[in-house]
Motif scaffolding. Structure first.
Motif, PDB file in Angstrom:
ATOM      1  N   GLU A 173       4.094   1.891  -6.521  1.00  7.63           N
ATOM      2  CA  GLU A 173       3.810   1.699  -5.101  1.00  7.63           C
ATOM      3  C   GLU A 173       5.000   0.958  -4.510  1.00  7.63           C
ATOM      4  N   PRO A 206       1.901  -1.840   2.448  1.00  6.29           N
ATOM      5  CA  PRO A 206       2.053  -0.552   1.747  1.00  6.29           C
ATOM      6  C   PRO A 206       2.927   0.408   2.546  1.00  6.29           C
ATOM      7  N   SER A 213       3.801   5.762  -2.217  1.00  2.00           N
ATOM      8  CA  SER A 213       3.464   5.724  -3.637  1.00  2.00           C
ATOM      9  C   SER A 213       3.873   7.045  -4.268  1.00  2.00           C
TER      10      SER A 213
END
Length: 157
Positions: free
Chosen positions: A67, A74, A77
């Motif tokens: 990731e 985030p 990924s």
């Protein structure tokens, strides 16, 4: 007898670690990111991961998943099952097809300012990999700063 038992236990623990005794885990860092395609719901990226092997023996990375965080959030990924040879005391570049959700991209654009880009953008890549010398997965976690007015500085996390 007790010493023999302790020696066998130590060898068993070392065997479970996935690498030979006294081996150092490879370092994984982000080398580059290229946009492959843009879509309404998802973006496809090509991420180059630099894998550095400090050991005096070759390693083959047989599987990897990771990731990528940018600015503490985030970003993308990916995973790879492409066998990649990393020579002893050297590094290799592993190219990984990576996916990013549009909502994560929009969130990043909202958080980035001109001042933040000038200072550099912090990133973190974390995940796990398997080698030809390991029966299990081994974790990695590396962070750094991309861009900015000064030279990029990587730091291990």
């Amino acid at each position: 007898m007790q010493r023999l038992l302790m020696a066998l236990l130590a060898l068993a623990i070392a065997a479970c670690s996935g690498l030979p005794f006294n081996a150092v885990a490879p370092k994984v860092s982000v080398a580059d990111v290229t946009i492959k395609s843009l879509g309404l719901m998802e973006q496809r990226l090509d991420v180059g991961l630099r894998i550095s092997n400090p050991n005096d023996f070759d390693l083959t990375i047989v599987a990897l998943e990771f990731e990528l965080e940018v600015n503490g959030h985030p970003f993308a990924s990916g995973l790879s099952h492409k066998a990649t040879l990393v020579p002893a005391v050297a590094s290799a570049l592993l190219r990984v097809d990576t996916y990013m959700q549009s909502k994560d991209l929009i969130r990043q654009f909202k958080r980035l300012s001109q001042g933040a880009l000038a200072a550099g953008v912090p990133y973190r890549v974390k995940g796990r990999f398997k080698t030809d010398k390991s029966s299990g997965w081994m974790p990695f976690d590396h962070g750094g700063v991309y861009g900015g007015d000064e030279k990029p500085q990587d730091k291990a996390i």
